[in-house]
Motif scaffolding. Structure first.
Motif, PDB file in Angstrom:
ATOM      1  N   GLY A  58      -9.700  -5.701   0.678  1.00  0.00           N
ATOM      2  CA  GLY A  58      -8.645  -3.830   1.521  1.00  0.00           C
ATOM      3  C   GLY A  58      -8.667  -2.886   0.576  1.00  0.00           C
ATOM      4  O   GLY A  58      -7.817  -2.818  -1.264  1.00  0.00           O
ATOM      5  N   PHE A  59      -8.584  -1.505   0.709  1.00  0.00           N
ATOM      6  CA  PHE A  59      -7.736  -0.390  -0.114  1.00  0.00           C
ATOM      7  C   PHE A  59      -7.487  -0.488  -0.096  1.00  0.00           C
ATOM      8  O   PHE A  59      -6.531  -0.387  -2.152  1.00  0.00           O
ATOM      9  N   SER A  60      -5.956  -0.392   0.166  1.00  0.00           N
ATOM     10  CA  SER A  60      -4.179  -0.558   0.030  1.00  0.00           C
ATOM     11  C   SER A  60      -3.673  -2.152  -0.877  1.00  0.00           C
ATOM     12  O   SER A  60      -3.288  -1.557  -2.311  1.00  0.00           O
ATOM     13  N   GLU A  61      -4.154  -3.145  -0.303  1.00  0.00           N
ATOM     14  CA  GLU A  61      -4.420  -4.260  -1.049  1.00  0.00           C
ATOM     15  C   GLU A  61      -4.843  -4.076  -2.690  1.00  0.00           C
ATOM     16  O   GLU A  61      -4.364  -5.090  -3.423  1.00  0.00           O
ATOM     17  N   GLY A  62      -5.732  -3.553  -2.608  1.00  0.00           N
ATOM     18  CA  GLY A  62      -6.816  -3.338  -3.938  1.00  0.00           C
ATOM     19  C   GLY A  62      -5.689  -2.816  -5.245  1.00  0.00           C
ATOM     20  O   GLY A  62      -6.037  -2.923  -6.927  1.00  0.00           O
ATOM     21  N   LEU A  63      -5.003  -1.445  -4.706  1.00  0.00           N
ATOM     22  CA  LEU A  63      -3.885  -1.030  -5.400  1.00  0.00           C
ATOM     23  C   LEU A  63      -3.387  -1.766  -6.580  1.00  0.00           C
ATOM     24  O   LEU A  63      -3.351  -1.660  -7.711  1.00  0.00           O
ATOM     25  N   ARG A 198      -6.106   7.559   6.314  1.00  0.00           N
ATOM     26  CA  ARG A 198      -7.508   7.614   6.998  1.00  0.00           C
ATOM     27  C   ARG A 198      -8.300   6.521   6.611  1.00  0.00           C
ATOM     28  O   ARG A 198      -9.180   6.656   8.287  1.00  0.00           O
ATOM     29  N   MET A 199      -7.688   5.380   6.366  1.00  0.00           N
ATOM     30  CA  MET A 199      -8.351   4.036   6.585  1.00  0.00           C
ATOM     31  C   MET A 199      -7.080   3.365   7.991  1.00  0.00           C
ATOM     32  O   MET A 199      -8.002   2.813   8.741  1.00  0.00           O
ATOM     33  N   VAL A 200      -5.658   3.676   8.046  1.00  0.00           N
ATOM     34  CA  VAL A 200      -5.950   3.006   8.830  1.00  0.00           C
ATOM     35  C   VAL A 200      -6.048   4.033  10.106  1.00  0.00           C
ATOM     36  O   VAL A 200      -6.293   3.284  11.079  1.00  0.00           O
ATOM     37  N   THR A 201      -6.252   4.947  10.046  1.00  0.00           N
ATOM     38  CA  THR A 201      -6.748   5.817  11.350  1.00  0.00           C
ATOM     39  C   THR A 201      -8.373   5.197  12.169  1.00  0.00           C
ATOM     40  O   THR A 201      -8.529   4.807  13.231  1.00  0.00           O
TER      41      THR A 201
END
Length: 370
Positions: A58-63, A198-201
């Motif tokens: 996941g992009f968000s988790e990877g932050l 964008r990823m949520v969309t």
């Protein structure tokens, strides 16, 4: 498998001047694949100047992982990777290696293991507070199907009334428009927030497409929004760094062409041409964990250990252990879990690394759906 001098020279020749090199795996949670990838990443960074690693997670988790690599202490953040990758000791070893080398890191994938937009929405609450009111119905509707597991999340989403699914899509469209209509500096915080939205969309659109496909829409059956989202993340990374990027994802994602639908690798091939190289990773023998439907399990699926059959006639595994240039290969299949993806391997990968044996990690067996 240790990289031999011949393997190192083959790796150097395969990479050439490519800006993006993708390293795959025929199955997740294989000890030898982790070891081989770590060796390859270290060579690519120390000898060929690659600066960034992007992982199928996941992009968000990877932050959180990125922050830890740049300035953190102690162990990698436990919730920094999706699909239970963070529980794998060999994956944590890879992250420690990335920190030692001070490589940049990004997750590639949709949030919440494809089952929950919550991680991205939490970040947007902090970094785009003007969207809180618009995203409030998004949170409420996402909560109707969010899960720790993909199959139950999809099942609950499909059971939602169409009017509610449409309301979710409409609210996300408004959030995108409001974000773009709000003046803001082009700094890292806002750039990241825009990509998270964008990823949520795209997660919402992936679920809509999957429901349409299950209900008989041929136009949606081959629409692979998840891989398109990962490709857009790689493009996003390339736009913000002058360096060279290593992508770590499953073989079925990174291959240049897939016999059924567009994947991450086919997007990157179209975007970058010969500036993209794909290396498949497979095993001659051993075991892998493969998925089976299990309606009574928490995730409605579970994993089982399977012994690999001897390499099939015509398979790339027949080449034996080592890193092989496959651009002129006549092989017509490569392992995918305990089965095979069939098609011209020369069109799928620029090279294939075959380890002598695959050994599942401790986390390979579970009652989850990934």
């Amino acid at each position: 498998m240790e990289l031999s001098p011949d393997d190192v020279e083959q790796l150097r020749a395969t990479v050439g001047d490519a800006r993006v090199i993708a390293i795959g795996e025929s199955a997740h949670f294989v000890r030898e694949y982790h070891v081989l990838r770590e060796q390859m990443v270290r060579f690519l960074s120390e000898q060929l100047g690659f600066t960034t690693v992007a992982l199928e997670s996941g992009f968000s988790e990877g932050l959180a992982v990125r922050d830890w690599i740049h300035a953190g202490a102690g162990d990698p953040p436990a919730d920094g990777l999706t699909y239970r990758f963070g529980e794998c000791a060999e994956m944590r070893d890879l992250l420690v290696s990335l920190k030692d080398q001070q490589l940049d890191f990004w997750g590639l994938d949709l949030p919440g293991g494809l089952a929950n937009a919550g991680p991205a929405l939490d970040h947007l609450d902090l970094h785009a507070p003007e969207l809180r009111q618009t995203l409030s119905p998004v949170r409420r509707l996402v909560g109707r199907f969010a899960s720790a597991y993909t199959i139950p999340a999809f099942t609950a989403y499909r059971e939602m009334a169409l009017i509610d699914r449409d309301a979710l899509t409409l609210a996300l469209a408004e959030a995108n428009a409001r974000f773009d209509a709000t003046p803001r500096p082009r700094d890292e915080t806002n750039t990241i927030a825009r990509h998270e939205l964008r990823m949520v969309t795209l997660l919402d659109q992936m679920l809509r497409a999957q429901v349409a496909a299950v209900e008989g829409s041929t136009a949606h059956a081959g629409l692979n929004i998840r891989d398109a989202a990962m490709a857009r993340t790689v493009e996003w990374i390339l736009d913000r760094t002058p360096g060279r990027v290593i992508v770590l994802a499953a073989n079925s994602h990174i291959q240049r062409r897939h016999p059924m639908f567009e994947v991450l690798g086919s997007h990157l091939s179209a975007l970058l041409g010969e500036q993209y190289r794909a290396i498949g990773v497979t095993a001659e023998a051993g075991q892998v964990a493969t998925r089976r439907l299990a309606p009574d399990a928490p995730a409605m699926a579970e994993t089982v250990l399977v012994d690999l059959e001897p390499p099939a006639e015509g398979s790339v595994e027949r080449l034996g252990p080592g890193l092989h240039d496959t651009r002129t290969s006549t092989a017509d299949k490569i392992r995918n879990l305990d089965l095979y993806t069939e098609g011209p391997v020369a069109e799928f990968f620029d090279a294939v690394a075959c380890v002598p044996i695959s050994t599942p990690t401790e986390q390979a067996l579970w009652t989850g759906g990934r």
